[in-house]
Design a protein around this motif. Structure first.
Motif, PDB file in Angstrom:
ATOM      1  N   UNK A 164       1.034  -1.036  -0.104  1.00  0.00           N
ATOM      2  CA  UNK A 164      -0.308  -0.031   0.016  1.00  0.00           C
ATOM      3  C   UNK A 164       1.088   1.086  -0.392  1.00  0.00           C
ATOM      4  N   UNK A 165       0.309   2.096  -0.512  1.00  0.00           N
ATOM      5  CA  UNK A 165       1.203   3.470  -0.370  1.00  0.00           C
ATOM      6  C   UNK A 165       0.901   4.480   0.363  1.00  0.00           C
ATOM      7  N   UNK A 166       1.224   5.168   1.373  1.00  0.00           N
ATOM      8  CA  UNK A 166       0.483   5.973   2.311  1.00  0.00           C
ATOM      9  C   UNK A 166       0.812   7.059   1.859  1.00  0.00           C
ATOM     10  N   UNK A 167       0.616   8.171   2.450  1.00  0.00           N
ATOM     11  CA  UNK A 167       1.347   9.564   1.998  1.00  0.00           C
ATOM     12  C   UNK A 167       0.506  10.527   3.295  1.00  0.00           C
ATOM     13  N   UNK A 168       2.164  11.297   3.608  1.00  0.00           N
ATOM     14  CA  UNK A 168       2.463  12.148   4.763  1.00  0.00           C
ATOM     15  C   UNK A 168       1.549  13.834   4.851  1.00  0.00           C
ATOM     16  N   UNK A 169       2.024  14.275   6.168  1.00  0.00           N
ATOM     17  CA  UNK A 169       1.233  16.138   5.380  1.00  0.00           C
ATOM     18  C   UNK A 169       2.193  17.171   5.876  1.00  0.00           C
ATOM     19  N   UNK A 170       3.250  16.579   6.112  1.00  0.00           N
ATOM     20  CA  UNK A 170       4.582  17.876   6.164  1.00  0.00           C
ATOM     21  C   UNK A 170       4.692  17.538   7.506  1.00  0.00           C
ATOM     22  N   UNK A 171       6.077  16.824   7.143  1.00  0.00           N
ATOM     23  CA  UNK A 171       7.117  16.880   8.811  1.00  0.00           C
ATOM     24  C   UNK A 171       8.854  15.890   8.372  1.00  0.00           C
ATOM     25  N   UNK A 172      10.117  16.846   8.534  1.00  0.00           N
ATOM     26  CA  UNK A 172      10.212  16.738   8.371  1.00  0.00           C
ATOM     27  C   UNK A 172      10.687  15.737   9.023  1.00  0.00           C
ATOM     28  N   UNK A 173      10.496  14.944   9.746  1.00  0.00           N
ATOM     29  CA  UNK A 173      10.884  14.740  11.142  1.00  0.00           C
ATOM     30  C   UNK A 173      10.332  12.980  10.639  1.00  0.00           C
ATOM     31  N   UNK A 174       9.580  12.727   9.981  1.00  0.00           N
ATOM     32  CA  UNK A 174       9.157  11.861   9.591  1.00  0.00           C
ATOM     33  C   UNK A 174       9.795  10.992   9.038  1.00  0.00           C
ATOM     34  N   UNK A 179       9.360   7.418  13.481  1.00  0.00           N
ATOM     35  CA  UNK A 179       8.604   8.612  13.601  1.00  0.00           C
ATOM     36  C   UNK A 179       7.963   8.715  12.365  1.00  0.00           C
ATOM     37  N   UNK A 180       8.771   7.875  11.426  1.00  0.00           N
ATOM     38  CA  UNK A 180       7.879   7.645  10.399  1.00  0.00           C
ATOM     39  C   UNK A 180       6.568   6.596  10.925  1.00  0.00           C
ATOM     40  N   UNK A 181       7.332   5.425  11.560  1.00  0.00           N
ATOM     41  CA  UNK A 181       5.896   4.569  11.653  1.00  0.00           C
ATOM     42  C   UNK A 181       4.920   4.748  13.091  1.00  0.00           C
ATOM     43  N   UNK A 182       5.231   5.990  13.620  1.00  0.00           N
ATOM     44  CA  UNK A 182       4.621   6.748  14.455  1.00  0.00           C
ATOM     45  C   UNK A 182       3.457   6.819  13.325  1.00  0.00           C
ATOM     46  N   UNK A 187      -0.377   8.751  14.238  1.00  0.00           N
ATOM     47  CA  UNK A 187       0.121   9.832  15.235  1.00  0.00           C
ATOM     48  C   UNK A 187       0.999  11.159  14.892  1.00  0.00           C
ATOM     49  N   UNK A 188       1.030  12.073  15.852  1.00  0.00           N
ATOM     50  CA  UNK A 188       2.432  13.067  15.369  1.00  0.00           C
ATOM     51  C   UNK A 188       4.043  12.015  15.171  1.00  0.00           C
ATOM     52  N   UNK A 189       4.810  12.998  14.185  1.00  0.00           N
ATOM     53  CA  UNK A 189       5.833  12.127  14.397  1.00  0.00           C
ATOM     54  C   UNK A 189       6.271  12.235  15.855  1.00  0.00           C
TER      55      UNK A 189
ATOM     56  N   UNK B  63      -7.124  12.803  19.338  1.00  0.00           N
ATOM     57  CA  UNK B  63      -5.674  12.008  18.548  1.00  0.00           C
ATOM     58  C   UNK B  63      -6.192  12.559  17.481  1.00  0.00           C
ATOM     59  N   UNK B  64      -6.705  13.304  17.175  1.00  0.00           N
ATOM     60  CA  UNK B  64      -6.576  13.933  15.562  1.00  0.00           C
ATOM     61  C   UNK B  64      -6.508  15.125  16.242  1.00  0.00           C
ATOM     62  N   UNK B  65      -7.067  15.915  16.826  1.00  0.00           N
ATOM     63  CA  UNK B  65      -6.221  17.452  17.239  1.00  0.00           C
ATOM     64  C   UNK B  65      -4.757  17.052  17.131  1.00  0.00           C
ATOM     65  N   UNK B  66      -4.075  16.190  17.573  1.00  0.00           N
ATOM     66  CA  UNK B  66      -2.562  16.195  17.270  1.00  0.00           C
ATOM     67  C   UNK B  66      -1.791  15.984  16.462  1.00  0.00           C
ATOM     68  N   UNK B  67      -3.124  15.421  15.686  1.00  0.00           N
ATOM     69  CA  UNK B  67      -2.398  15.484  14.076  1.00  0.00           C
ATOM     70  C   UNK B  67      -2.841  16.819  12.955  1.00  0.00           C
ATOM     71  N   UNK B  68      -3.199  16.824  13.612  1.00  0.00           N
ATOM     72  CA  UNK B  68      -4.541  18.700  12.834  1.00  0.00           C
ATOM     73  C   UNK B  68      -3.081  19.501  13.357  1.00  0.00           C
ATOM     74  N   UNK B  69      -2.736  19.040  14.609  1.00  0.00           N
ATOM     75  CA  UNK B  69      -1.688  20.528  14.831  1.00  0.00           C
ATOM     76  C   UNK B  69       0.250  20.593  14.999  1.00  0.00           C
ATOM     77  N   UNK B  70       0.131  19.466  14.694  1.00  0.00           N
ATOM     78  CA  UNK B  70       1.311  18.130  14.416  1.00  0.00           C
ATOM     79  C   UNK B  70       2.238  18.749  13.267  1.00  0.00           C
TER      80      UNK B  70
END
Lengths: 418, 164
Positions: A164-174, A179-182, A187-189, B63-70
């Motif tokens: 499966x392909x997955x896409x992130x949302x903007x974060x160098x740390x990922x 962090x990528x696995x998180x 979750x946040x990275x 959990x969704x807010x955490x993603x939204x703000x990160x």
């Protein structure tokens, strides 16, 4: 010098990203089909990878074969293969082109990995901004699935692998693998504390192999042509080819896949030489996180892990940023420091606070408000960040500061008030 | 009470498509793609929409807010029709991103982080977008615009205004 021997081998053909080109022109999926038919021992395949001295292309340079040998293959339950296509290191744009122009080779590499590691599910995680490469991968996966090369009971072999392909949302740390696995878990990275490493505790806490796009894309060629061939293309301790992303003050910026150990001056010539014929001042050879190297040293250096190490820097992701004599080094460092301040995830205090101190202090110097004590402070803060955090972002922020001041001290001195 | 009704049937179908990629008990993995789709549709992700995503997936709202703000690609407040993300990192800087940014500021009459008066364009300075070989560059929506010159920037903006 022979170009495009491994990851870019489809580039010379029309429609390079298509399954048709990959199978018919470059002989793609040959290795995957052979594995499915002959079911070779995974240990033998790992040995072959070890012998090839393929080192992780994402930046750390860890030997891929060795990494894969850590995976508890015989453990029951789900295991995962993850491709790190989060390419975010400033100056790096190679995985983008692998995904746009030769995605099937990455897919084949991941499929081979799944067989070796006994995983049945894979994820290719692209950074959020990479919509076009993501779409190219979606198309390629659909093609491969339709051709029966992915899915369950692939070509009647009894082997299953769903990708499966997955896409992130903007974060160098990922781009940091844990962090990528998180992020893949939604979750946040935040990078995870290691050990345990992903091989034992990865995605959803399950054994996981995570490698860079270019590493996966190298695997089919190594197993097709043999470890010796791959090793001989490069140097004794840096096997194969490497894609160097050359940017900055050159006439022809772009990606160049060349043998490891290619002299920097040849790479510079490939990239069209210096822009407007100006003189080279310095090079950041592996992305903004690695130490800067002055021109005279760089011109004598070869592009492989050991040579760049001897030059006082790191090969990193092969992201070569070229700067000419007109470049204001303090301004460049200020921008680099701003980047790490922006991208620190905030989890560890030395990094969260340190990156801010570095950025504010370099900017203060840049704007003529600094004092000699600020230069000492920069070095002090850098030294206190390195090695004191969960991931390497703090080191990545500190190394440019230390190297810019070391090599271009006079430019900093000229700006601080005595 | 569930706020999932805020999501259109089409969006729910799209989210289901993503949920199916992950293990059955790992629906949180679909939060980022779901948020991305809302951001694309509405040019921002409001708190009610984050609640709707959380409720639909059956995950805690926090959990969704955490993603939204990160993650940097989400706007939690409305910010105009098109967001112009100009890369100003080193490789682009060496190839003239300062000039591109200056031109955009002048043309739009805004500073970085602001939205033009007609609500058409929001201007941002962003980190490396992995297009250093074709610098300077900017991203608008899903599209990369590469090898920019002020003239090319004008053409791109004129075209987007024409479509409005």
């Amino acid at each position: 010098m022979k170009l495009n021997q491994v990851c870019f081998r489809s580039l010379e053909f029309d429609d390079p990203a298509s399954l048709k080109t990959y199978e018919e022109k470059v002989g793609g999926y040959k290795v995957w089909r052979k594995i499915l038919k002959e079911k070779p021992s995974p240990e033998d395949l790992i040995e072959e990878l070890k012998k090839s001295v393929l080192r992780g292309r994402g930046g750390a340079g860890f030997p891929t074969g060795l990494k894969w040998s850590f995976m508890p293959r015989h453990l029951d339950g789900p295991k995962y293969v993850v491709c790190n296509s989060d390419e975010s290191e400033p100056g790096t744009f190679k995985d983008r082109d692998i995904m746009r122009y030769n995605p099937h080779q990455m897919i084949e590499g991941m499929a081979i990995a799944s067989y070796i590691l006994g995983a049945t599910t894979g994820y290719n995680y692209t950074r959020g901004e990479y919509w076009e490469p993501f779409q190219a991968c979606e198309k390629a996966v659909a093609e491969a699935r339709a051709a029966g090369l992915l899915g369950s009971n692939i070509l009647g072999s009894g082997v299953d692998f769903e990708l499966h392909n997955m896409i992130g949302a903007g974060a160098y740390i990922c781009g940091e693998e844990t962090a990528l696995l998180e992020s893949l878990e939604g979750k946040k990275g935040f990078p995870r504390f290691k050990p345990p490493f992903p091989a034992n505790f990865g995605l959803y806490g399950r054994p996981t192999i995570i490698n860079n796009t270019e590493s996966f894309a190298s695997v089919p060629v190594i197993l097709e042509k043999g470890a010796d061939w791959f090793l001989n293309v490069g140097t004794e301790r840096s096997g194969g080819t490497k894609i160097f992303s050359v940017s900055g003050h050159v006439n022809k910026p772009g990606n160049y896949e060349v043998p490891m150990g290619t002299p920097f001056k040849d790479l510079l010539e490939l990239a069209g030489g210096m822009l407007d014929g100006r003189k080279l001042k310095a090079v950041i050879p592996g992305g903004s996180s690695v130490p800067v190297v002055p021109a005279d040293i760089m011109m004598e250096t070869n592009m492989d892990y050991e040579s760049i190490g001897k030059a006082g820097s790191m090969l990193g992701a092969g992201s070569v940023i070229v700067m000419d004599e007109t470049t204001d080094m303090v301004k460049i460092l200020a921008r680099i420091s701003e980047f790490y301040d922006e991208e620190s995830c905030g989890q560890c205090t030395p990094c969260r606070e340190g990156t801010g101190w570095l950025s504010r202090t370099v900017h203060k110097v840049l704007h003529g408000q600094g004092t000699p004590a600020d230069l000492d402070l920069l070095q002090d803060v850098s030294n206190n960040m390195m090695g004191r955090t969960i991931c390497a972002l703090a080191d990545a922020a500190a190394m440019p500061v230390l190297s810019f001041i070391k090599h271009f001290r006079s430019e900093f001195d000229a700006l601080v008030k005595k | 009470m569930s706020d999932a009704y805020l999501l259109s049937d089409e969006l729910k179908k799209e989210i289901d498509h993503w949920v199916a990629k992950f293990p059955i008990d790992r629906k949180l993995s679909a939060v980022i793609p779901a948020m991305n789709m809302v951001q694309d549709l509405e040019q921002h992700v409001s708190e009610p929409m984050m609640d709707a995503i959380a409720d639909y997936l059956g995950v805690p709202r926090i959990a969704v807010y955490e993603v939204g703000t990160f993650y940097t690609m989400y706007d939690l407040k409305p910010r105009g029709k098109h967001r112009i993300d100009v890369c100003t990192n080193v490789s682009c800087m060496l190839r003239g991103s300062d000039e591109i940014m200056g031109h955009l500021k002048n043309r739009l009459g805004v500073d970085v982080g602001e939205t033009s008066k007609d609500d058409m364009f929001a201007l941002r300075s962003v980190e490396c977008l992995g297009s250093c070989g074709t610098a300077p560059m900017m991203q608008i929506g899903k599209d990369y615009h590469e090898n920019l010159t002020p003239k090319k920037v004008d053409e791109i903006l004129d075209k987007l205004k024409g479509e409005a």
